[in-house]
Design an enzyme around this catalytic site. Structure first.
Site, PDB file in Angstrom:
ATOM      1  N   CYS A  79      41.331  83.692 -12.989  1.00 34.22           N
ATOM      2  CA  CYS A  79      39.405  83.406 -12.635  1.00 34.22           C
ATOM      3  C   CYS A  79      38.600  84.721 -12.820  1.00 34.22           C
ATOM      4  O   CYS A  79      38.779  85.581 -13.777  1.00 34.22           O
ATOM      5  CB  CYS A  79      39.358  82.381 -11.818  1.00 34.22           C
ATOM      6  SG  CYS A  79      38.144  82.031 -13.472  1.00 34.22           S
ATOM      7  N   HIS A 169      42.287  77.939 -12.260  1.00 34.68           N
ATOM      8  CA  HIS A 169      42.001  77.617 -10.315  1.00 34.68           C
ATOM      9  C   HIS A 169      43.513  76.920 -10.146  1.00 34.68           C
ATOM     10  O   HIS A 169      43.187  76.023 -10.084  1.00 34.68           O
ATOM     11  CB  HIS A 169      40.586  77.080  -9.312  1.00 34.68           C
ATOM     12  CG  HIS A 169      39.502  78.027 -10.236  1.00 34.68           C
ATOM     13  ND1 HIS A 169      40.204  79.850  -8.524  1.00 34.68           N
ATOM     14  CD2 HIS A 169      38.843  78.564 -10.785  1.00 34.68           C
ATOM     15  CE1 HIS A 169      39.107  79.855  -8.693  1.00 34.68           C
ATOM     16  NE2 HIS A 169      37.665  79.914 -10.361  1.00 34.68           N
ATOM     17  N   GLU A 171      45.809  77.344  -7.431  1.00 39.21           N
ATOM     18  CA  GLU A 171      45.487  77.007  -5.970  1.00 39.21           C
ATOM     19  C   GLU A 171      44.399  76.002  -5.179  1.00 39.21           C
ATOM     20  O   GLU A 171      44.359  75.614  -4.867  1.00 39.21           O
ATOM     21  CB  GLU A 171      44.585  78.257  -5.594  1.00 39.21           C
ATOM     22  CG  GLU A 171      43.079  78.313  -5.006  1.00 39.21           C
ATOM     23  CD  GLU A 171      42.540  78.617  -6.488  1.00 39.21           C
ATOM     24  OE1 GLU A 171      43.314  79.221  -7.342  1.00 39.21           O
ATOM     25  OE2 GLU A 171      41.264  79.122  -6.842  1.00 39.21           O
TER      26      GLU A 171
HETATM   27  N1  GLN Z   1      32.059  83.774 -13.722  1.00 40.31           N
HETATM   28  C1  GLN Z   1      32.978  84.707 -12.230  1.00 40.31           C
HETATM   29  C2  GLN Z   1      32.683  86.038 -13.484  1.00 40.31           C
HETATM   30  O1  GLN Z   1      32.339  86.189 -14.095  1.00 40.31           O
HETATM   31  C3  GLN Z   1      34.375  83.733 -12.648  1.00 40.31           C
HETATM   32  C4  GLN Z   1      34.549  82.370 -11.314  1.00 40.31           C
HETATM   33  C5  GLN Z   1      35.461  82.127 -11.939  1.00 40.31           C
HETATM   34  O2  GLN Z   1      36.533  83.152 -10.955  1.00 40.31           O
HETATM   35  N2  GLN Z   1      36.337  80.556 -10.903  1.00 40.31           N
HETATM   36  O3  GLN Z   1      33.461  87.282 -12.247  1.00 40.31           O
END
Ligand code: GLN
Length: 188
Positions: A79, A169, A171
């Site tokens: 992410c 994610h 995890e």
């Molecule tokens: N929206 C976050 C970003 O742009 C990422 C979201 C996440 O890691 N769950 O950094």
């Protein structure tokens, strides 16, 4: 096997928990001196890429980590971590390590549909649970980047040399195959 988890902000504890269950040792990277320890792999967790990027620079950890990734340290990025690795973002002028030749789109699913769960194949692995939280997806990837997973036609997982980067994610689910896969190439 010792894995370093970037522990400045975001969902790092959940990764450590899975690594311990899989029998790997972990260290947390919180300050520059932590980079002196040796480790076999690195996890860049989800969270807020802007906050993590800012802290990495303020703590003077940015360049040394970028160098380690360039030199081939195995990395699992989830992410926000994917945003940190990406060469660029189509909707944000900020860029960070730029070691992964892809263009990401931040918060790509909009504010309303910010979080959702689905199950899809990932590389050779069947039915991987995927939890997305204000996630980016990969809009385009250079041709030598291996596409591991797509959801609704959008790329959500790639492997490029030492880097495994995903929008969701792993995890936060109980399936450990993504972490196992990562550990297998830390060993190699
Ligand atoms: N929206 C976050 C970003 O742009 C990422 C979201 C996440 O890691 N769950 O950094």
């Amino acid at each position: 096997m010792k894995i370093a988890v970037l522990a400045l902000q975001g969902a790092f504890l959940e990764h450590e928990d899975i690594l311990h269950k899989l029998g790997a040792d972990c260290i947390e990277l919180r300050k520059k001196a932590d980079l002196k320890e040796s480790f076999d792999g690195l996890i860049l967790p989800g969270g807020e890429s802007t906050a993590q990027g800012k802290l990495l620079r303020e703590l003077d950890m940015f360049r040394p980590l970028q160098e380690k990734i360039r030199d081939g340290l195995p990395v699992l990025a989830t992410c926000a971590g994917l945003i940190l690795l990406a060469e660029k973002s189509s909707n944000d002028e900020r860029a960070y390590f730029q070691t992964l030749p892809v263009t990401v789109r931040r918060n790509a699913y909009g504010r309303q549909l910010g979080s959702f769960h689905t199950v899809q194949d990932f590389g050779g692995m069947k039915h991987i649970p995927m939890t997305f939280i204000r996630a980016p997806y990969i809009e385009s990837a250079r041709e030598d980047v291996e596409i591991s997973a797509k959801v609704d036609g959008n790329i959500v997982g790639v492997r490029y040399r030492n880097q495994l980067a995903i929008s969701f994610h792993p995890e936060l689910d109980t399936d450990r195959r993504i972490h196992q896969y990562f550990l297998s190439f830390c060993k190699a």
